[in-house]
Design an enzyme around this catalytic site. Structure first.
Site, PDB file in Angstrom:
ATOM      1  N   HIS A 185      33.911  40.375  39.863  1.00  0.00           N
ATOM      2  CA  HIS A 185      33.852  41.808  39.621  1.00  0.00           C
ATOM      3  C   HIS A 185      33.879  42.098  38.123  1.00  0.00           C
ATOM      4  O   HIS A 185      34.039  41.200  37.295  1.00  0.00           O
ATOM      5  CB  HIS A 185      34.981  42.539  40.358  1.00  0.00           C
ATOM      6  CG  HIS A 185      36.356  42.158  39.927  1.00  0.00           C
ATOM      7  ND1 HIS A 185      36.941  42.660  38.795  1.00  0.00           N
ATOM      8  CD2 HIS A 185      37.268  41.323  40.483  1.00  0.00           C
ATOM      9  CE1 HIS A 185      38.158  42.171  38.662  1.00  0.00           C
ATOM     10  NE2 HIS A 185      38.385  41.352  39.670  1.00  0.00           N
ATOM     11  N   LYS A 234      36.766  35.061  45.759  1.00  0.00           N
ATOM     12  CA  LYS A 234      36.818  36.486  45.439  1.00  0.00           C
ATOM     13  C   LYS A 234      35.549  36.824  44.662  1.00  0.00           C
ATOM     14  O   LYS A 234      34.953  35.954  44.024  1.00  0.00           O
ATOM     15  CB  LYS A 234      38.047  36.812  44.591  1.00  0.00           C
ATOM     16  CG  LYS A 234      39.376  36.556  45.282  1.00  0.00           C
ATOM     17  CD  LYS A 234      40.514  36.926  44.357  1.00  0.00           C
ATOM     18  CE  LYS A 234      41.853  36.567  44.964  1.00  0.00           C
ATOM     19  NZ  LYS A 234      42.973  36.899  44.043  1.00  0.00           N
ATOM     20  N   HIS A 261      36.369  40.661  35.659  1.00  0.00           N
ATOM     21  CA  HIS A 261      36.249  39.308  35.118  1.00  0.00           C
ATOM     22  C   HIS A 261      35.346  39.260  33.883  1.00  0.00           C
ATOM     23  O   HIS A 261      35.228  38.226  33.228  1.00  0.00           O
ATOM     24  CB  HIS A 261      35.639  38.360  36.163  1.00  0.00           C
ATOM     25  CG  HIS A 261      36.541  38.078  37.328  1.00  0.00           C
ATOM     26  ND1 HIS A 261      36.209  38.429  38.609  1.00  0.00           N
ATOM     27  CD2 HIS A 261      37.745  37.490  37.396  1.00  0.00           C
ATOM     28  CE1 HIS A 261      37.189  38.051  39.428  1.00  0.00           C
ATOM     29  NE2 HIS A 261      38.129  37.485  38.710  1.00  0.00           N
TER      30      HIS A 261
END
Length: 778
Positions: free
Chosen positions: A336, A333, A339
């Protein structure tokens, strides 16, 4: 999990830590270590010695900390726990046995007995009468089993070191003793080297603590209370004003019998001023204290200049190990902005703990196992494109993940396919594991790139895949839970009922035998304690997981592990967009890499508006990137971490107000003053010209930084450092409006430049604590 220590942890296990106060200056202990380096012994130079100050300046005894797993070079780390040895004699004996046996351990028993007697005599020399008896014996040292430094060979023992230590700390009391010390240091230069090392550490004493100690001594004299009890009660006042005083003490906290207000008045009447303390005044139940600020000024600036990037650090965490788990994104993932918080807060915690003397091990515990990988694989088989994967693997996998989640909402059978695929992974299917490994490898490469941009690195990459259901460490934990009768079968799953603790029912193992996150976390904690013997372990994870960590810590407690109380969850709120919470599954996510690129471009545009300054910057892309990242980080860490906040582009990029770019501007402005001054700061500077109120306010702010570091080391709130950095920057700005360096008389220019350099060092240290790279130009 990797089985090898990090470099920092290896150095930690191969080092003794010695902390002392001005009252317990560790001359003898350090001398024993230094002499070991020049002695003929198989064990010479096989460990390091870290020196630091105890916070309590009145502490009567030094502390030697032997870290868990301590070993000498050439040996394997031991399995022993951390040990703290208190007292000069105890510490010196340990060092001698370990490194310099000729000082004590290898002596004949009768000589050891004489050394022991001397060590006891020195330890008991707590008044002038006993001290004078010992010093008088140095007129004829050999009559009392001490060395004569004028004769060879010079066979030193711990007795000589202890008496030398005592005499060195009480010079000018006995002429013969002073002569013996001088002759001994001439005959054994290693002693002079040891003394210099101790004196260097003593010179780093926190200036405000010196005033606290002065206040403490006087209050102890008046009340009869112990200095170690009073010292932590003396509080520094900031910001200061004429009415509040420089320090204060809440009289009720002294626990004296009687009316606190009357006791405060009594203390005021009996308090004697000193060269450091100008006056005291009772104010209700408080005693307010004013100091002679010129002494603060004269002591503070030279110490900041000498300590540089070490200014503000302390040794409170000596000999301790902290594991800090943070960031921990899910593999395949994107990294982004959601995080971001765990990453920069975790990095801040690492920096803060190290500034407080701890050894840290940082862990990125990746979400690299679980049904979501089955879901991603199913999605990739349906929507994946090899060309797109090669071109931009992270974004392509993200697109696939969002698509398959949307489809699974309409078609629950997709989840069954995902569970079946993950089951093949757990069974070791070659094809299934091959695709999983590809996703993992591609993601880690991208993560490292992003971490590098935000000035973050990890000692260890671990992950959930290290704790699979069939792994021995996991099975051992499950068996222990069964043996303790904690694990119960409930509808085919293994659970722990914690309703009596108001924690509900915790699922450890699913019906199909797969481990839940909680079970893997229990196994990971157990393995980490075995491996690292940590003194605390911090999980930096969002507040949405509060319940999970309460369950985890309670399970560890119920398992009877003594270190359960050393585990800590440092939580934080969410980053929100204008449309609500950011979510990977919905696809409404702001990619951190896009944000970094965007702010870099925006900052470059701003910088180019001033062509002259832009031409002076050697690496404008790096500078723009750093300013942008500073803006992001200050916006994130500006409030208490448990609060949610909205991601605000305009606020983040602004140079006006309390923003990241403003802090970088303040630092570069101070650097510019140093560059343009046209002279170097003299080795000795008279600080007397710094008499203005704005200078006093700036010096007060610089002086409090060590207190901030110590407090933040307990609170773990980055906003405290951010707030301090803004206070310091505002104080600098006020000074710069009034106090110029250029075109001033030399004595004034030198004093002001020294003050501005001290401010620049302190602001730079605060920024580095936050994980920010201070810029010299922008």
């Amino acid at each position: 999990m990797a089985s090898e220590d990090t470099m920092l942890l290896t150095q930690h296990k191969n080092a003794l830590c010695l902390a002392f106060s001005p009252r317990s200056a560790a001359y003898a202990e350090v001398a024993a270590y230094v002499l070991s380096a020049s002695a003929t012994t198989a064990r010479q130079c096989q460990c390091q010695l870290r020196l630091g100050l105890l916070r309590d300046l009145a502490a009567p005894h030094s502390q030697l900390i032997v870290p868990a797993g301590f070993f000498l070079a050439g040996q394997q780390p031991s399995d022993k726990d951390r040990v703290v040895l208190t007292g000069k004699s105890t510490a010196a004996r340990f060092v001698s046995r370990l490194l310099a046996p000729q000082l004590y351990a290898s002596l004949a028993l009768d000589k050891q007995a004489k050394v022991d007697q001397w060590l006891d005599d020195v330890r008991q020399a707590t008044d002038d009468a006993k001290l004078n008896v010992i010093l008088a014996k140095l007129e004829k040292p050999q009559q009392f089993a001490l060395v004569d430094p004028t004769k060879s060979p010079l066979n030193l023992t711990l007795a000589d070191l202890a008496v030398w230590d005592l005499a060195r700390q009480h010079t000018s009391k006995n002429k013969a003793a002073d002569q013996w010390v001088a002759a001994l240091e001439k005959a054994a230069p290693a002693l002079k080297d040891a003394a210099a090392q101790v004196d260097q550490v003593l010179a780093t004493t926190h200036v405000l603590d010196e005033y606290r100690f002065e206040i403490t001594k006087e209050l102890a004299r008046i009340t009869g209370l112990g200095e170690d009890f009073i010292f932590p009660l003396v509080e520094n006042k900031y910001p200061k004003d004429a009415a509040s005083g420089d320090f204060s003490i809440a009289v009720p906290r002294m626990k004296l019998p009687g009316s606190p207000a009357e006791i405060a008045k009594d203390l005021e009447s009996k308090f004697t001023a000193s060269p450091k303390i100008s006056s005291v005044k009772a104010s209700g139940v408080f005693l307010k204290i004013w100091i002679h600020n010129h002494l603060l000024r004269d002591r503070l600036i030279p110490r900041v200049l000498n300590q540089g990037e070490k200014y503000g650090q302390n040794s409170s965490g000596f000999g301790k190990v902290s594991l800090v788990e943070f960031s921990s994104p899910n593999i395949a993932k994107p990294f982004h902005v959601g995080h971001l918080r765990s990453t920069i807060i975790g990095n801040f915690i690492e920096n803060t703990l190290q500034a407080n003397g701890w050894t840290t091990v940082t862990i990125n515990y990746l979400g690299d196992w679980g049904k979501q990988f089955g879901l991603l694989a199913v999605g990739y088989l349906k929507h994946g494109n090899e060309e797109a994967l090669e071109k931009d693997p992270i974004r392509h996998l993200f697109e696939v993940y969002v698509k398959i989640n949307a489809e699974a909402t309409e078609n629950p059978a997709i989840h069954d396919e995902a569970r079946a695929y993950f089951a093949r992974m757990e069974e070791g299917g070659t094809e299934a594991l091959g695709m999983w490994k590809k996703f993992v490898d591609l993601s880690i490469v991208k993560y490292r790139e992003i971490y590098g941009r935000v000035n973050v690195s990890f000692d260890l990459y671990s992950g959930e895949s290290h704790f699979r259901a069939q792994d021995k460490c996991v099975r051992d934990v499950v068996q222990k839970l069964k043996d303790l009768d904690l694990l119960k079968l409930d509808q085919g799953a293994q659970v722990i009922n914690m309703e009596e603790y108001k924690l509900g029912v915790a699922i450890i193992e699913k019906r199909d035998g797969g481990m839940m996150y909680l079970g893997r976390d229990v196994a990971a904690a157990v393995e980490r304690q075995k491996e690292y013997k940590f003194d605390n372990m911090i999980y930096v994870v969002g507040s949405q997981q509060d319940h999970h960590f309460k369950q985890l810590f309670k399970i560890l407690e119920l398992m009877g592990v003594p270190w359960a109380e050393k585990c800590q969850h440092v939580n934080f709120g969410m980053i929100k967009s204008k449309d609500g919470n950011m979510s990977t599954r919905k696809g409404t996510v702001v990619f951190l890499e896009d944000i970094l690129d965007n702010v870099q471009e925006s900052m470059l545009e701003v910088m180019k508006r001033n062509e002259a300054k832009f031409a002076q910057i050697q690496n404008p892309t790096f500078v723009a990137d750093t300013i942008g990242i500073t803006g992001i980080m200050i916006q994130d860490m500006g409030s208490r971490r448990n609060k949610d906040y909205e991601f605000n582009w305009d606020r983040m990029l602004a140079f006006e107000g309390d923003t990241g770019p403003y802090l970088q501007y303040a630092h570069t402005r101070l650097c510019s003053i140093e560059r343009k001054a046209g002279f170097d700061i003299p080795a000795t500077v008279d600080m007397a010209p710094l008499t203005e109120p704005v200078a006093a306010a700036l010096l007060d702010c610089i002086a409090m930084y060590p207190d901030v570091v110590r407090e933040v080391g307990v609170q773990l709130e980055p906003c405290s450092i951010v707030s301090y950095a803004f206070r310091l920057s505002h104080a600098v700005s006020n000074c710069l409006e009034e106090l110029y360096v250029m075109n001033q008389p030399p004595e004034i220019a030198s004093a002001r430049l020294a003050m501005y350099k001290a401010a620049r060092i302190t602001l730079g240290n605060a920024l580095r604590a936050l994980g920010i790279v201070p810029l010299d130009r922008m």
